[in-house]
Design an enzyme around this catalytic site. Structure first.
Site, PDB file in Angstrom:
ATOM      1  N   ASN A   2      40.377  44.467  39.990  1.00 54.15           N
ATOM      2  CA  ASN A   2      40.107  45.637  39.141  1.00 54.15           C
ATOM      3  C   ASN A   2      38.704  45.558  38.562  1.00 54.15           C
ATOM      4  OD1 ASN A   2      42.244  43.886  37.666  1.00 54.15           O
ATOM      5  ND2 ASN A   2      41.558  45.086  35.943  1.00 54.15           N
ATOM      6  N   ASP A   3      38.536  45.596  37.275  1.00 53.53           N
ATOM      7  CA  ASP A   3      37.222  45.845  36.661  1.00 53.53           C
ATOM      8  C   ASP A   3      36.096  44.928  37.152  1.00 53.53           C
ATOM      9  OD1 ASP A   3      39.267  46.877  35.123  1.00 53.53           O
ATOM     10  OD2 ASP A   3      38.587  46.032  33.242  1.00 53.53           O
ATOM     11  N   TRP A  33      40.381  38.193  31.041  1.00 54.59           N
ATOM     12  CA  TRP A  33      40.162  39.624  31.178  1.00 54.59           C
ATOM     13  C   TRP A  33      38.684  39.979  31.088  1.00 54.59           C
ATOM     14  CZ3 TRP A  33      44.817  42.320  28.277  1.00 54.59           C
ATOM     15  CH2 TRP A  33      46.001  42.040  28.977  1.00 54.59           C
ATOM     16  N   THR A  34      38.451  41.273  30.945  1.00 53.47           N
ATOM     17  CA  THR A  34      37.091  41.788  31.156  1.00 53.47           C
ATOM     18  C   THR A  34      36.088  41.361  30.100  1.00 53.47           C
ATOM     19  OG1 THR A  34      37.605  43.564  32.654  1.00 53.47           O
ATOM     20  CG2 THR A  34      35.885  44.036  31.070  1.00 53.47           C
TER      21      THR A  34
HETATM   22  C1  FRU Z   1      40.797  47.831  32.260  1.00 54.59           C
HETATM   23  C2  FRU Z   1      41.528  46.608  31.724  1.00 54.59           C
HETATM   24  C3  FRU Z   1      40.771  45.974  30.592  1.00 54.59           C
HETATM   25  C4  FRU Z   1      41.285  44.570  30.614  1.00 54.59           C
HETATM   26  C5  FRU Z   1      41.461  44.318  32.093  1.00 54.59           C
HETATM   27  C6  FRU Z   1      42.626  43.445  32.432  1.00 54.59           C
HETATM   28  O1  FRU Z   1      41.163  48.139  33.568  1.00 54.59           O
HETATM   29  O2  FRU Z   1      42.837  46.967  31.318  1.00 54.59           O
HETATM   30  O3  FRU Z   1      40.943  46.607  29.354  1.00 54.59           O
HETATM   31  O4  FRU Z   1      40.398  43.656  30.037  1.00 54.59           O
HETATM   32  O5  FRU Z   1      41.624  45.586  32.701  1.00 54.59           O
HETATM   33  O6  FRU Z   1      42.657  43.167  33.813  1.00 54.59           O
END
Ligand code: FRU
Length: 535
Positions: free
Chosen positions: A21-22, A81-82
């Protein structure tokens, strides 16, 4: 899995396998662009989140590196996480990221490279005093995440901002001040708040030059600068931005136009796009935007194909000083190194209600520049459609006109990317830029939507678009990048050699003339780093 292999992109960054993801902590260091990303090493669906890591010389060809960070401490055991990188004036690199703790609280942690002289930044150390920030009073412990790159205030101290939510529905961004990145003070008030927008994820905050010339370091401030505030809205999964003014003394940001505030006005991308993040490329003096493009098929399909998600082609971001209301996003110029043979079409007449094939050979990997001029007015006026409508089938006087990408010969599958100029009550035209996925695939179990938004078209401008086609992804840029749409499509017929490109005009009242330059695109090298010894 052969059935799904067509969907893998050829020149967009995506993991070798499993879920992404991010984008996280993008930066440039000693000749290499670094991209970290939310990554599940075990499966093609979200979970076990680590930081994947890849490097590139040119933002196009990538080498996968070993995981940069994994959940191995109480303060990030439920996920690394991000987060974002900050390059300090003395050459240090500071990484701040959110950890989901053993109790699923969201805390902010500090990490740094073990060896700054390593251009690949292979090893990352987590600060032994983590977490460095815990959720403040009045904030839900699981609504506090994704710290930004830090900027230096005129008082010589650093600031970061972190998105959250107040009173259930008010999207906010908190500001913290620090001198050493280990101790932080929460400042009074918030950078900005917008009622009704819900949780703000992945806030991004950066300056842009009003003369539109170059990208700016995140700490730049003073005359000739505006600030962009971007939030990813958890409720709607849309990235919104607004232009405004930042006061570095009060640490408040004010939108230029309150009616187009963060979360209620402009979208970074009107398609399938989320959790974007910029960084300043100090080597080429530009600000570069990354964004995550999720799948729109089923989880079952993702598990079968063994991977999920892409990143956009990195985009340079500038302030649009012609409108004064928009950013301009444009694929980094390095992507042009993938251009192979090109075909030019000049002033092709596309009459109202017609389709014109463009004979270009393979049409699965393309870079398309197209310009449209309204050629002549017919008498045939129709009721207006007020926006993208129900897609390209919805006819109005001046539109839609544009191109059909990833279409098969019989047009049983096609994805129109188009303009729809609409008459307004004051006699002027308002234009929508749209991508219509509704007929993109015969498969029933994929999400197909009509995406789009308004795009300013100035009096001296033609309608122009740039479209990057790469198998299952289409990135479309209107009017030099004022409005952008990313689509995911999963054709079943219009694949490999069967994919074609067409012009179309489904307006009732105008003929258009189209001029195009279309390049076939090479594939990028995206593969594991060739380490000499096993790691
Ligand atoms: C956005 C998010 C962030 C979080 C991350 C977790 O897509 O939900 O807020 O840090 O992805 O994977």
């Amino acid at each position: 899995n052969a059935m799904f292999s067509w969907q893998r992109s050829a020149y967009h960054f995506q993991p070798q396998k499993n879920w992404m993801n991010d984008p996280d902590g993008p930066l440039y260091h000693k000749g290499w662009y670094h991209l970290f990303y939310q990554y599940n090493p075990d499966s093609a669906i979200w979970g076990n989140i680590t930081w994947g890591h890849a490097v590139s010389r040119d933002l196009i060809h990538w080498l996968y590196l070993p995981l940069a960070m994994v959940p191995d401490c109480w303060y990030d055991i439920n996920g690394v996480w991000t987060g974002s990188a900050t390059l300090l004036p003395d050459g240090q690199i500071v990484m701040l990221y959110t950890g989901s703790t053993n109790e699923s609280a969201q805390v902010q942690n500090l990490a740094y490279p073990a060896n700054l002289s390593d251009p690949l930044l292979l090893d990352w150390l987590k600060y032994p005093g983590n977490p460095v920030i815990v959720p403040p009073a009045g904030i839900e412990t699981d609504e506090f995440r994704d710290p930004t790159t830090a900027w230096l205030g005129p008082d010589g101290t650093w600031r970061i901002t972190i998105g959250s939510r107040f009173n259930e529905t008010i999207g906010i961004s908190l500001v913290y001040q620090t001198t050493n990145f280990t101790d932080y003070e929460l400042l009074d008030g918030v950078l900005h708040a917008v009622p009704g927008t819900g949780m703000w994820e992945c806030v991004d905050f950066y300056p842009v030059a009003i003369n539109g010339s170059v990208g700016l370091d995140t700490s730049a401030f003073g005359p000739g600068i505006k600030h962009v505030l971007k939030a990813s809205l958890d409720d709607t999964k849309v990235d919104h931005y607004a232009l405004g003014t930042y006061d570095p003394v009060t640490d408040k940001w004010t939108p230029d136009n309150p009616e187009e505030d963060v979360g209620i006005g402009l979208k970074v991308d009107y398609g399938r796009y989320y959790a974007s993040k910029t960084f300043f490329d100090q080597d080429k003096q530009r600000r570069i935007l990354w964004g995550w493009i999720n799948e729109t098929d089923t989880e079952t399909a993702d598990l079968k194909k063994g991977w999920a998600s892409l990143q956009t082609i990195p985009r340079s971001v500038l302030y649009d000083n012609k409108t004064g209301t928009h950013l301009l996003q444009w694929p980094v110029k390095e992507v042009e190194s993938l251009r192979l043979n090109s075909t030019v079409f000049e002033e092709v007449l596309v009459e109202a209600g017609s389709i014109v094939p463009l004979d270009i050979g393979p049409a699965t990997q393309l870079d398309i520049l197209a310009e449209f001029e309204i050629e002549s007015l017919e008498s045939n006026t129709t009721d207006e459609v007020s926006d993208c409508g129900d897609g390209a089938i919805d006819r109005s006087t001046f539109g839609p006109f544009g191109i059909l990408v990833i279409a098969d010969d019989s047009l049983s599958e096609l994805t129109p990317v188009f303009f729809r100029p609409v008459n307004t009550s004051d006699g002027s035209l308002k234009t929508y830029f749209c991508a219509d996925e509704t007929r993109s695939s015969k498969a029933n179990d994929v999400f197909k939507q009509v995406y789009g938004g308004k795009v300013p078209v100035l009096d001296d401008e033609n309608y122009n678009m740039r479209v990057l086609v790469d198998h299952s992804i289409v990135e479309s840029f209107a009017q030099g990048g004022r409005t952008v749409i990313s689509s995911r499509i999963y054709p079943t017929e219009a694949i490999y050699g069967a994919a074609r490109l067409f012009l179309f005009n489904n307006a009732t009242g105008v003929n258009v003339k189209a001029t195009l330059k279309i390049w076939e695109m090479n594939s990028a090298f995206i593969r594991p780093f060739p380490f000499e010894e096993p790691l």
